[in-house]
Design an enzyme around this catalytic site. Structure first.
Site, mmCIF file in Angstrom:
data_model
loop_
_atom_site.group_PDB
_atom_site.id
_atom_site.type_symbol
_atom_site.label_atom_id
_atom_site.label_comp_id
_atom_site.label_asym_id
_atom_site.label_seq_id
_atom_site.Cartn_x
_atom_site.Cartn_y
_atom_site.Cartn_z
ATOM 1 N N THR B 49 0.876 -1.181 0.000
ATOM 2 C CA THR B 49 0.000 0.000 0.000
ATOM 3 C C THR B 49 0.909 1.224 0.000
ATOM 4 O O THR B 49 2.133 1.089 0.009
ATOM 5 C CB THR B 49 -0.896 0.043 1.255
ATOM 6 O OG1 THR B 49 -0.080 0.371 2.383
ATOM 7 C CG2 THR B 49 -1.580 -1.285 1.512
ATOM 8 N N CYS B 50 0.305 2.417 0.043
ATOM 9 C CA CYS B 50 1.178 3.603 0.017
ATOM 10 C C CYS B 50 1.944 3.754 1.333
ATOM 11 O O CYS B 50 2.930 4.481 1.391
ATOM 12 C CB CYS B 50 0.367 4.854 -0.296
ATOM 13 S SG CYS B 50 -1.057 5.065 0.737
ATOM 14 N N SER B 109 -1.912 1.813 11.121
ATOM 15 C CA SER B 109 -2.052 2.737 9.986
ATOM 16 C C SER B 109 -1.556 4.129 10.347
ATOM 17 O O SER B 109 -1.473 4.481 11.534
ATOM 18 C CB SER B 109 -3.524 2.848 9.576
ATOM 19 O OG SER B 109 -3.993 1.601 9.186
ATOM 20 N N GLN B 116 -9.656 1.549 4.977
ATOM 21 C CA GLN B 116 -9.183 1.070 3.682
ATOM 22 C C GLN B 116 -8.255 -0.137 3.800
ATOM 23 O O GLN B 116 -8.270 -1.024 2.951
ATOM 24 C CB GLN B 116 -8.437 2.217 2.993
ATOM 25 C CG GLN B 116 -8.546 2.173 1.490
ATOM 26 C CD GLN B 116 -7.793 3.341 0.851
ATOM 27 O OE1 GLN B 116 -7.223 4.167 1.546
ATOM 28 N NE2 GLN B 116 -7.810 3.391 -0.455
ATOM 29 N N GLY B 192 -8.743 23.370 -5.441
ATOM 30 C CA GLY B 192 -7.649 22.952 -4.564
ATOM 31 C C GLY B 192 -7.681 21.465 -4.246
ATOM 32 O O GLY B 192 -8.637 20.758 -4.558
ATOM 33 N N GLU B 193 -6.588 21.024 -3.597
ATOM 34 C CA GLU B 193 -6.466 19.595 -3.251
ATOM 35 C C GLU B 193 -7.579 19.148 -2.313
ATOM 36 O O GLU B 193 -8.100 18.044 -2.419
ATOM 37 C CB GLU B 193 -5.123 19.358 -2.559
ATOM 38 C CG GLU B 193 -3.985 19.120 -3.530
ATOM 39 C CD GLU B 193 -2.676 18.917 -2.802
ATOM 40 O OE1 GLU B 193 -2.699 18.425 -1.661
ATOM 41 O OE2 GLU B 193 -1.639 19.273 -3.388
ATOM 42 N N MET B 194 -7.918 20.044 -1.376
ATOM 43 C CA MET B 194 -8.943 19.684 -0.391
ATOM 44 C C MET B 194 -10.295 19.451 -1.080
ATOM 45 O O MET B 194 -11.046 18.568 -0.695
ATOM 46 C CB MET B 194 -9.054 20.806 0.637
ATOM 47 C CG MET B 194 -9.779 20.411 1.887
ATOM 48 S SD MET B 194 -8.852 19.275 2.904
ATOM 49 C CE MET B 194 -8.070 20.413 4.007
#
Lengths: 297, 423
Positions: B49-50, B109, B116, B192-194
């Site tokens: 995973t990341c 996590s 997830q 924006g990213e949000m």
């Protein structure tokens, strides 16, 4: 009742379900939801059994006395609660619906249990009249509770209190729909109830000339029906009343009228007294009441 | 059964190393296929995973040593084992089980309690099964991990509290207002990213109609295209606000893009008190806070949502000890079950070693006493069964106790020698 089931049995079951629901506000109780459903279901079974016994003993039951009318209204609301519990298991709907059930049962204990005098109107009109008003009353109650939940939820969101634990209410959108439907249903039922009451009178005597229009029950019921009608028209014509808190206010006001009607039924009713009683008026002697005691509230 | 795990997680390894070691789905399949050849007799599963890359290995007697597993990981990415050595975590046996249980239950996590990871662990095991790299040993381990995660989710409140701004905004705020997002008009002001993160959560919850207004039309179009929305000129902001059910604002404007006076005169009268949720995720704020006083408007700024996140983080922290206790219990249970499974052949052999002479002796006895009727024979048979079971009871109980504490190896060896068990 020789079966041993009385009002206290099912009132206690509903009270246990309410206590379990309340406990969820402060603590995580294992198997709480299952306990709530079991307690409410047990109450409903006992409640049904109780009303069933009454029907077996008196063919005119369960609408033969004021007490039975209240008990049947409580039964319908209990069914609504269990259905809501099934469809929305994580919401705290019982906190609002169960007090309504218990209040109706409480009103039943205050109301006279004696059977009403034999009626002279066609039975079918009596049943229609009683059922219209019964469903209308439950609809007003449901609308009131949905309105209350709407205002509470809206207030919490305005104050930026996100409901992560404890009291969990349905979304504003759902409450708004429930509220609108309850208002529409209540209007329809109350109009039907009032109309069928007049028809019942006509069927009895062929005239409403000596009808007791000044009776508190008749006045309050007519006022509530008029209010519901105006509110429903207002809601349909004025867009802002179709959404948000306005529809909640409309149903809450309807509940105020309902309280007046129920108070009139319990304490100020001369309209439905049997022949020969001290309270009976000459008008009532001319126009004998229907069997459906609560039906003419 | 022996277990081993090598890998790197967000705790020890930096993002650069995790990215160099990361596997996509196709690479996972290729790697498992290759390692089955390189490491025969070993069951393998790869979780990538990341935040982590972890290679799990299981075998009956001996797993490949850590260096071999690290070398396998490195070789696939054309790296030298030395390039990744110091930051690699290696675990064995019980530690492996406990670690996987914590990972699956989302206790390891980066955002504790996020949901997830559970599906990622499931997918990792399914890939291993598909590639025939996993067998009964890893099956037992992963099933136990899923059981532990299910218990943590069901018996604690760890997963009930969202901790990211976007998830709180959608899952805890917007769902209090809207029953469904399918028919809702969602306005995104700024790209924006949000805003993008919030739209991701929103799309998981339904299929709203997305409308983007952005000063840079190009960026607005990119965002709208990605989420199947429409882009509008910036001048249509007020018009879109009239129609919106949910507004997400993330512009970089230095002044509010909507004042309370403008909202009260141009927007409120046309909305007829229809509920509007405004998520003002911009710094400085895009919406005048006084707009929140309008009827039907629920205005939440980044600060408001941060506060909710912090409350949820505190609630999660309170649930952590109970979750850790469940992990401990499930680890003990898994280890005991594994040991018992290892003892099973000895137990079976021991039972049969006593039942065989019992049957022979009963047959000899019945031949010598032909006058016995069926009832008597049955009584004698039951007596013999009871005797054998009672003789076996104490050694088996001792073996079970020793299995739970992990000290069963000596006892197993003693039983083998005492009863001449060959398995």
């Amino acid at each position: 009742m020789d079966s041993g089931i009385n009002i206290i049995c099912f009132a206690a079951s509903y009270a246990v379900a309410l206590a379990l629901e309340l406990s969820g506000l402060w603590a995580t109780v294992r198997f709480r939801r299952m306990g709530e459903v079991l307690a409410a279901a047990a109450g409903l079974v006992a409640h049904t059994w109780y009303l069933g016994r009454r029907v077996a003993e008196q063919p005119a039951a369960p609408l033969a006395s004021q007490q039975e009318w209240f008990l049947l209204a409580a039964w319908v609301l209990a069914v609504v609660y269990l259905a809501a519990r099934f469809y929305y298991p994580s919401k705290s709907l019982g906190l609002f619906l169960l007090p309504g059930v218990l209040s109706l049962i409480g009103a039943a204990t205050l109301a006279p249990a004696k059977p009403l005098v034999s009626f002279e109107a066609p039975r079918v009109w009596g049943i229609v009249h009683g059922l219209f008003l019964l469903v209308g009353t439950v609809a007003v109650l449901v609308g009131f509770l949905a309105g209350l939940m709407y205002l509470l939820q809206s207030r919490r969101l305005k104050l930026k209190r996100l409901p992560t634990t404890g009291l969990k209410l349905p979304s504003l959108e759902w409450l708004e729909h429930a509220n609108s439907r309850a208002l529409g249903m209540a209007t329809l039922m109350m109009c039907g109830g009032l109309l069928s009451g007049i028809i019942t009178r006509l069927a009895q005597k062929g005239s409403t000339l000596k009808f007791s229009w000044t009776d508190p029950v008749v006045i309050s019921l007519a006022a509530m029906t008029a209010w519901l009608l105006v509110a429903e028209v207002f809601r349909r014509v004025y867009p802002a009343a179709r959404q948000g808190r306005k529809v909640a206010y409309l149903t809450m006001a309807a509940f105020g009228f309902l309280l007046l009607v129920l108070a009139a039924v319990l304490w100020g009713d001369r309209f439905h007294q049997p022949y020969g009683t001290a309270e009976a008026t000459s008008v009532e002697r001319i126009a004998p009441q229907t069997l459906l005691r609560g039906g003419e509230k | 059964m022996k277990l081993r795990m090598v890998g790197c997680t967000h705790r020890e390894a930096n993002l650069d190393l995790r990215q160099r070691l990361a596997f996509d789905d196709k690479q996972v399949a290729e790697a498992l296929k290759q390692w089955r050849v390189d490491l025969p007799g070993t069951e393998l599963a790869l979780l990538s995973t990341c935040n982590r890359v972890e290679l799990y290995a299981a075998a009956e007697e001996n797993t490949p040593d850590s260096q071999s597993l690290v070398a396998a990981l490195a070789r696939f990415h054309h790296l030298a084992p030395g390039d990744i050595g110091p930051e690699i975590m290696t675990l064995a046996d019980r530690e492996v089980a406990e670690h996987l249980f914590r990972v699956t239950a989302s206790l390891d996590s980066m955002v504790v309690g996020e949901s997830q990871i559970l599906s990622q662990v499931k997918r990792a095991f399914q890939s291993a099964q598909t590639m025939n790299a996993a067998g009964p040993r890893l099956n037992g381990l992963f099933q136990a991990a899923l059981r532990a995660a299910k218990r943590v989710a069901g018996e604690t409140t760890l997963h009930r509290h969202r901790v990211s701004v976007a998830s709180v905004a959608i899952s805890e705020l917007a769902t209090c207002v809207f029953e469904t997002f399918d028919d809702k008009h969602v306005l995104v002001a700024g790209a924006g990213e949000m805003a993008e993160e919030t739209l991701r959560y929103l799309q998981d919850s339904g299929s709203p109609r997305i409308h983007v207004v952005n000063r840079s039309r190009e960026r607005g179009e990119l965002l709208a295209e990605k989420y199947g929305g429409k882009v509008h000129p910036w001048e249509e902001l007020s018009e879109q606000l009239v129609k919106a059910d949910l507004a997400i604002s993330t512009t970089s404007a230095s002044e509010p893009i909507m004042t309370a006076a403008e909202f009260a005169t141009a927007i409120s009268p046309r909305r007829h008190q229809r509920p509007l949720v405004i998520l003002d995720l911009a710094v400085p704020k895009d919406f005048d806070p006084a707009i929140g006083d309008e009827l039907g408007v629920y205005l939440y700024s980044l600060d408001d949502l941060h506060q909710a996140c912090q409350r949820n983080q505190a609630s999660r922290a309170a649930a952590l000890p109970a979750a850790e206790e469940i992990i401990r219990e499930e680890t003990v249970r898994f280890v005991a079950e594994t040991h018992l499974r290892a003892s099973a052949p000895v137990i079976t052999e021991l039972r049969e070693g006593l039942h065989r002479p019992k049957e022979a002796e009963l047959e000899r006895l019945f031949n010598r006493l032909p006058q016995l009727d069926e009832t008597s024979k049955q009584e004698i048979r039951q007596f013999a069964d009871r005797l054998v079971n009672k003789l076996l009871h104490s050694p088996l109980e001792s073996l079970r106790d020793a299995s739970q504490s992990g000290t069963h190896h000596g006892l197993l060896e003693a039983l083998r020698r005492l009863f001449k068990i060959e398995s």
